[in-house]
Design an enzyme around this catalytic site. Structure first.
Site, PDB file in Angstrom:
ATOM      1  N   SER A 148       0.821  -1.207   0.000  1.00 38.29           N
ATOM      2  CA  SER A 148       0.000   0.000   0.000  1.00 38.29           C
ATOM      3  C   SER A 148       0.857   1.260   0.000  1.00 38.29           C
ATOM      4  CB  SER A 148      -0.912   0.016   1.232  1.00 38.29           C
ATOM      5  OG  SER A 148      -1.592   1.257   1.333  1.00 38.29           O
TER       6      SER A 148
ATOM      7  N   HIS B 168       0.015   3.880   1.347  1.00 39.25           N
ATOM      8  CA  HIS B 168      -0.168   4.506   2.663  1.00 39.25           C
ATOM      9  C   HIS B 168       0.975   4.167   3.616  1.00 39.25           C
ATOM     10  CE1 HIS B 168      -4.150   6.293   2.178  1.00 39.25           C
ATOM     11  NE2 HIS B 168      -4.491   5.227   1.471  1.00 39.25           N
TER      12      HIS B 168
ATOM     13  N   ASP C  97      -6.162   9.755   1.859  1.00 36.82           N
ATOM     14  CA  ASP C  97      -7.530   9.653   1.357  1.00 36.82           C
ATOM     15  C   ASP C  97      -8.316  10.845   1.873  1.00 36.82           C
ATOM     16  OD1 ASP C  97      -6.894   7.263   0.152  1.00 36.82           O
ATOM     17  OD2 ASP C  97      -7.709   6.027   1.762  1.00 36.82           O
TER      18      ASP C  97
ATOM     19  N   GLU D 288     -10.277   5.614  -7.687  1.00 39.39           N
ATOM     20  CA  GLU D 288     -10.406   6.280  -6.396  1.00 39.39           C
ATOM     21  C   GLU D 288     -10.112   7.765  -6.583  1.00 39.39           C
ATOM     22  OE1 GLU D 288      -7.956   4.456  -3.441  1.00 39.39           O
ATOM     23  OE2 GLU D 288      -9.067   2.569  -3.426  1.00 39.39           O
TER      24      GLU D 288
ATOM     25  N   HIS E  86      -8.034   9.426  -3.516  1.00 43.45           N
ATOM     26  CA  HIS E  86      -6.692   9.007  -3.103  1.00 43.45           C
ATOM     27  C   HIS E  86      -5.647   9.828  -3.865  1.00 43.45           C
ATOM     28  CE1 HIS E  86      -3.663   5.883  -1.797  1.00 43.45           C
ATOM     29  NE2 HIS E  86      -3.025   6.431  -2.826  1.00 43.45           N
TER      30      HIS E  86
END
Length: 417
Positions: free
Chosen positions: A270, A272, A279, A328, A331
């Site tokens: 990920s 992240h 997000d 997304e 994101h």
């Protein structure tokens, strides 16, 4: 970071021009009561053009002074022509230097690495980006000339930097060297946070705060109310491996693995994990929650302007086959300004961009672009060697940064102007 420079742009168009340099006298330089050719004016005197030779009232020196005046006038004209030619030369030279190509290099310019769009612009122009076509420039003819030097990078450095690719094929090694700061601590009244511990890399954090300040200058219609666009809330930013594992497992239990993998990256894969991604959603002062699909003014503005602050919409609707992640629009990923601009200008995803850069090597052609705010950049790729270290050539007299791509080499970003 390796070089240092003030993360501010250099002065444009050179210095200001002095008015009346040298304190030159005005109106040709002649005073109101000055003599003509050294002879005082006589009130009421009549000039005798057929006067006898040797007349003491009109000495012969008057004729020699007239010739001297004519020669002086000629010299003034010649000097004016020379000055005009010099001025034209200066203008041409300044224009060439302003393009970042073909001019002399300022060898006294400071170089830092906190630079390059790695800290943000504070632009507040919310119009759609004006996209210019990128161009290609030839590198130096020799492998390493006097304008370049080597910087040694370790094998681990391939996995560090703002342009690292983290996806289903390339996991994050959790040793990116990023320094994190909390989004709550950097709040400027233009965004909200759902968790006081959510963090970003400090350079990305500064850019994000500037971006939120810029978007808050606009308004959007929510229901029947027109409000400032300062209701963005960060719903997620940095994540540990364990937290990602929990998210992924919960989604698999609920929807099955095939569906889950489209919306939640596998643990370790990920973005992240890096502290470079976040997000976003909308949460009004009245306590109402919305997604970016509910109020499209927010994603529309970000699509047009996020690149100015080094961010890109990471998972685009038409790139799912490449990224393996569904669309997304909430994101966003920080990669640095010139790279974000190029990706936005050409409709690429990060995977495509990393592949493209491999074609611009130091010994081949370099990718040179001028972004929509007039800054000139140059990028090239250096493959990682088989040894434990790689010598990466960088310019001596321009600001630069080196980033690994998390796969097979290094991306050098040079700020030319």
């Amino acid at each position: 970071m390796n070089n240092n420079y003030n993360n501010n742009r250099p002065p444009r168009n050179g210095g200001s021009r002095q008015q009346n340099p040298g304190n030159r006298p005005q109106n040709g330089g002649r005073g109101q009561n000055m003599p003509v050719n050294g002879v005082p004016r006589q009130q009421g005197a009549q000039y005798q053009y057929n006067r006898p030779v040797g007349n003491p009232q009109y000495p012969p020196v008057r004729h020699r002074s007239r010739k001297q005046a004519q020669r002086a006038a000629g010299m003034v004209v010649l000097l004016a022509v020379i000055l005009v030619m010099l001025l034209v030369s200066v203008i041409i030279f300044a224009a060439r230097c302003a393009t970042g190509f073909g001019g002399a290099v300022d060898t006294d310019s400071e170089t830092t690495s906190d630079v390059m769009g790695f800290s943000s612009d504070t632009a507040t122009d919310t119009a759609a980006a004006v996209i210019t076509d990128p161009v290609v420039t030839e590198p130096p003819e020799t492998e390493l000339d006097a304008a370049y030097e080597y910087v040694t990078k370790s094998a681990e450095d391939v996995h560090r930097g703002y342009q690292i690719l983290v996806n289903y094929q390339n996991p994050y090694n959790f040793d990116g060297g990023f320094k994190l700061g909390t989004l709550y601590g950097a709040k400027n009244g233009c965004y909200k946070v759902s968790n006081t511990t959510d963090s970003l890399d400090t350079a990305a954090l500064r850019s994000f705060a500037d971006m939120m300040s810029a978007i808050s200058q606009n308004t959007a219609v929510i229901g029947e109310e027109t409000v400032k666009m300062d209701d963005i809330i960060i719903t997620s930013s940095d994540r540990t491996y364990e937290f990602q594992e929990q998210l992924y497992g919960a989604r698999v239990d609920q929807y099955g693995e095939e569906y889950a993998s489209l919306y939640v990256a596998m643990p370790g894969h990920s973005e992240h994990h890096t502290g470079l991604a976040l997000d976003l959603a909308i949460y009004t002062d009245g306590g109402h929650s919305y997604t970016f699909d509910d109020i499209d003014e927010y994603p529309t503005w970000l699509k047009a302007n996020a690149h100015k602050f080094g961010f890109v919409e990471r998972y685009q609707a038409d790139k799912t086959a490449i990224t393996k992640i569904a669309y997304e629009n909430w994101h966003y990923r920080y990669i640095g300004k010139p790279h974000a601009f190029y990706i936005t200008a050409n409709g690429l995803c990060l995977e495509e961009y990393i592949d493209l850069l491999r074609g611009f090597t130091f010994n081949g052609k370099h990718l040179a672009i001028t972004d929509d705010e007039g800054c000139s950049w140059e990028m090239y790729f250096v493959p990682a060697g088989d040894a434990q270290s790689t010598d990466v050539p960088v310019p001596k007299h321009f600001s630069w940064e080196i980033s690994g791509n998390n796969v097979d080499g290094f991306i050098v970003t040079v700020k030319k102007s």
